[in-house]
Write an enzyme that holds these catalytic residues in place. Structure first.
Site, PDB file in Angstrom:
ATOM      1  N   GLU A  43       0.831  -1.210   0.000  1.00  0.00           N
ATOM      2  CA  GLU A  43       0.000   0.000   0.000  1.00  0.00           C
ATOM      3  C   GLU A  43       0.867   1.262   0.000  1.00  0.00           C
ATOM      4  O   GLU A  43       0.710   2.148  -0.838  1.00  0.00           O
ATOM      5  CB  GLU A  43      -0.898  -0.026   1.231  1.00  0.00           C
ATOM      6  CG  GLU A  43      -1.734   1.216   1.422  1.00  0.00           C
ATOM      7  CD  GLU A  43      -2.488   1.197   2.750  1.00  0.00           C
ATOM      8  OE1 GLU A  43      -3.449   1.969   2.869  1.00  0.00           O
ATOM      9  OE2 GLU A  43      -2.098   0.434   3.659  1.00  0.00           O
ATOM     10  N   HIS A  44       1.757   1.380   0.981  1.00  0.00           N
ATOM     11  CA  HIS A  44       2.651   2.538   1.102  1.00  0.00           C
ATOM     12  C   HIS A  44       4.088   2.080   0.902  1.00  0.00           C
ATOM     13  O   HIS A  44       4.527   1.141   1.562  1.00  0.00           O
ATOM     14  CB  HIS A  44       2.557   3.182   2.495  1.00  0.00           C
ATOM     15  CG  HIS A  44       1.183   3.563   2.918  1.00  0.00           C
ATOM     16  ND1 HIS A  44       0.471   2.870   3.882  1.00  0.00           N
ATOM     17  CD2 HIS A  44       0.380   4.583   2.523  1.00  0.00           C
ATOM     18  CE1 HIS A  44      -0.707   3.457   4.062  1.00  0.00           C
ATOM     19  NE2 HIS A  44      -0.783   4.490   3.251  1.00  0.00           N
TER      20      HIS A  44
END
Length: 439
Positions: free
Chosen positions: A317-318
Site C-alpha cells: 500500500e505505502h
C-alpha cells in the site's frame, strides 16, 4: 537476499474469518428485512447508541462543530484544501472528447458523476477525521450531488472533530452510525435512508466483509485490508527515521505489516535496535508491538536492483523510498499504492495532510489497481452518432459479415437494412420494402 527478521508468528485466522463472514451475512439479512428497527438494534447493542434519529440535523452539526477547538478546525480546513486541490488537478486531467472517425461518424466520451455515494469514516480505535477529507471532499470535487456519510459514536460519545471534518468536507447527510449496520444502511437503504450507488472508505474486518458481501448491489472504492508500510532504504538513510516511520504505520493495528528492505545490513541492524528502544514508550504500543512482532520483516538485498524487485513482488500500500536517488523509484517501481520519496516525505503526511488520497490498495491489490481518486466517483461513458448515410452503409455491410461469423443473425440484419437503404439493394431474408433510413 539476507532475512534478518520475518513474520515470527504465522497465525491461522481461517476460523476467525469464517465467523466474521457468517456474522456479517446474518446482520445484513436482518437489516434488509427489518430496516430501521434492525439498524437500531445493532447500534444499541454494539455502540450503545440509540438516538431518536441517527441523522444529525443542521442545528446539531453546528452545535457539535462549535465544540471543536479553532486550531483543530483550521488544521482540518488546511488538510481538506490540500486534498481538494489535488483532486481538482486529477479532474482537470480527465478530458472529455468527441472525434470523427469516418465521415459523419462521431464518437465521444463523457464523465458523469455518480448520483449518490456513501462515505464511511471509521472510529473504532481512533477517530479518523482524515478519512472524511479523502472520501467526501474527493466525491464533491467529482460533482456527486448526494454524499451520505456515516461515522460511529466512540464509547457512546459523539466524535466532534470527525463530525466537523464531515461537515466542512461537504457531506449532504451525516449519520452517527458505525460498523456493519452503517454499511448495510447505506447499501440497502431503510425506511428513512435511501440507498446509495457506491460506498467508499476504510473500516475494520466486519466493515470490509460487509462491503465485500454487498458488492454488486452497490459499487465500492476497493477492498481494503490492514494498513501496510514498506521502507526501501540504502546506506544513506537514517536508521532512526526508518524505525520511527515503520512504527508510525504499525500503530494502525496489530495486523499491520511493517517491512524494511535495504541494501545495508548495518542500517538494518541499527533500525531494528531503534525499534526496540522506541516501542516500550509508545502510547499505541498495544497496536504497534504485535504488528511489529507478528508482521514485521527486515530483508537485506544484495543490490538496489534486487531491492526494487522485492518491493514490486510485495505490491504494498505505502512504499517509502529513503535512498540517495529516491526519484529513480518512479521509473523502477510499478506495484504500489502510493510512493513517498525522500527523507523529507513520510507516509504519515499522505495519511493526514499532504493531499493525495489515503484510501489505497492492500494485500497485493496494487498489482492491478491504484487507490481512491476523483475518477472513482465518475462514470466514464461513451456515445456515438452517424449523420452520413454512406458511412452508416459501410458499417452496416461490415457489421453484417462480422455478426454472421458469430452466428448473430439479428445483429447482422440490423446492419443489412442500413446498407440496403443506402445502396438500394435487396435483402435475401425479407420481402419487406422499406424507405431510406433517416437520421
Amino acid at each position: 537476499m539476507l532475512t534478518l527478521k520475518d513474520r515470527s508468528a504465522a497465525v491461522d485466522r481461517s476460523a476467525e474469518a469464517a465467523a466474521v463472514t457468517a456474522t456479517v451475512a446474518s446482520m445484513l439479512a436482518e437489516i434488509e428485512a427489518g430496516g430501521d428497527a434492525a439498524v437500531r438494534k445493532y447500534s444499541e447493542q454494539l455502540d450503545s447508541w440509540s438516538p431518536s434519529s441517527f441523522r444529525l440535523t443542521g442545528e446539531e452539526i453546528e452545535r457539535i462543530v462549535a465544540t471543536v477547538p479553532e486550531q483543530a478546525l483550521a488544521d482540518i480546513r488546511f488538510a481538506q484544501a490540500q486534498v481538494r486541490g489535488f483532486a481538482e488537478r486529477q479532474l482537470a486531467s480527465m478530458h472529455e472528447f468527441e472525434v470523427e472517425t469516418l465521415p459523419g461518424v462521431r464518437l465521444g466520451q463523457k464523465h458523469l458523476p455518480i448520483a449518490s455515494v456513501g462515505a464511511y469514516i471509521p472510529g473504532g480505535r481512533y477517530p479518523l477525521t482524515a478519512s472524511a477529507h479523502m472520501t467526501i471532499v474527493t466525491a464533491k470535487v467529482a460533482g456527486v450531488p448526494r454524499v451520505a456519510a456515516c461515522t460511529p459514536p466512540i464509547r457512546g460519545e459523539i466524535p466532534a472533530a470527525t463530525i466537523a471534518a464531515m461537515s466542512l468536507a461537504g457531506a449532504d447527510e451525516i449519520y452517527l452510525l458505525g460498523g456493519v449496520q452503517a454499511i448495510g444502511t447505506l447499501a440497502l437503504g431503510t425506511e428513512t435512508v435511501p440507498p446509495v450507488d457506491l460506498i467508499a472508505g476504510p473500516g475494520n474486518a466486519y466493515v470490509a466483509e460487509a462491503k465485500k458481501q454487498l458488492y454488486g448491489r452497490v459499487g465500492l472504492d476497493l477492498f481494503a485490508g490492514p494498513t501496510e508500510i514498506l521502507v526501501l532504504a540504502d546506506e544513506t538513510a537514517d536508521p532512526f527515521t526508518v524505525a520511527v516511520d515503520l512504527l508510525s504505520q504499525a500503530e494502525h493495528g496489530p495486523d499491520s505489516p511493517a517491512v524494511l528492505i535495504t541494501t545495508s545490513e548495518e542500517l538494518a541492524q541499527a533500525a531494528m535496535a531503534h525499534v526496540e528502544e522506541i516501542l516500550p514508550g509508545m502510547p499505541t504500543k498495544d497496536m504497534a508491538e504485535p504488528a511489529w512482532r507478528n508482521h514485521g520483516e527486515v530483508h537485506v538485498a544484495a543490490s538496489l536492483d534486487e531491492a526494487y524487485a522485492l518491493v514490486d513482488e510485495r505490491a504494498f500500500e505505502h512504499v517509502e523510498v529513503l535512498t540517495a536517488d529516491p526519484r529513480a523509484a518512479l521509473d523502477r517501481l510499478h506495484n504500489y499504492g502510493s510512493l513517498f520519496l525522500g527523507s523529507l516525505t513520510t507516509v504519515s503526511y499522505g495519511d493526514k495532510v499532504i493531499g493525495t488520497n489515503h484510501v489505497l490498495p492492500t494485500r497485493g491489490a496494487a498489482r492491478y489497481t491504484g487507490g481512491l481518486w476523483v475518477g472513482k466517483y465518475l462514470k466514464t461513458v461513451t456515445y456515438q452518432e452517424i449523420t452520413d448515410p454512406a458511412s452508416s452503409a459501410l458499417l452496416g455491410e461490415v457489421c453484417g459479415r462480422a455478426s454472421r461469423v458469430e452466428l448473430f443473425e439479428g445483429h447482422a440484419r440490423s446492419g443489412d437494412i442500413r446498407f440496403a437503404a443506402h445502396t438500394g439493394g435487396s435483402l435475401p431474408w425479407t420481402d419487406h420494402a422499406f424507405g431510406a433510413v433517416r437520421d
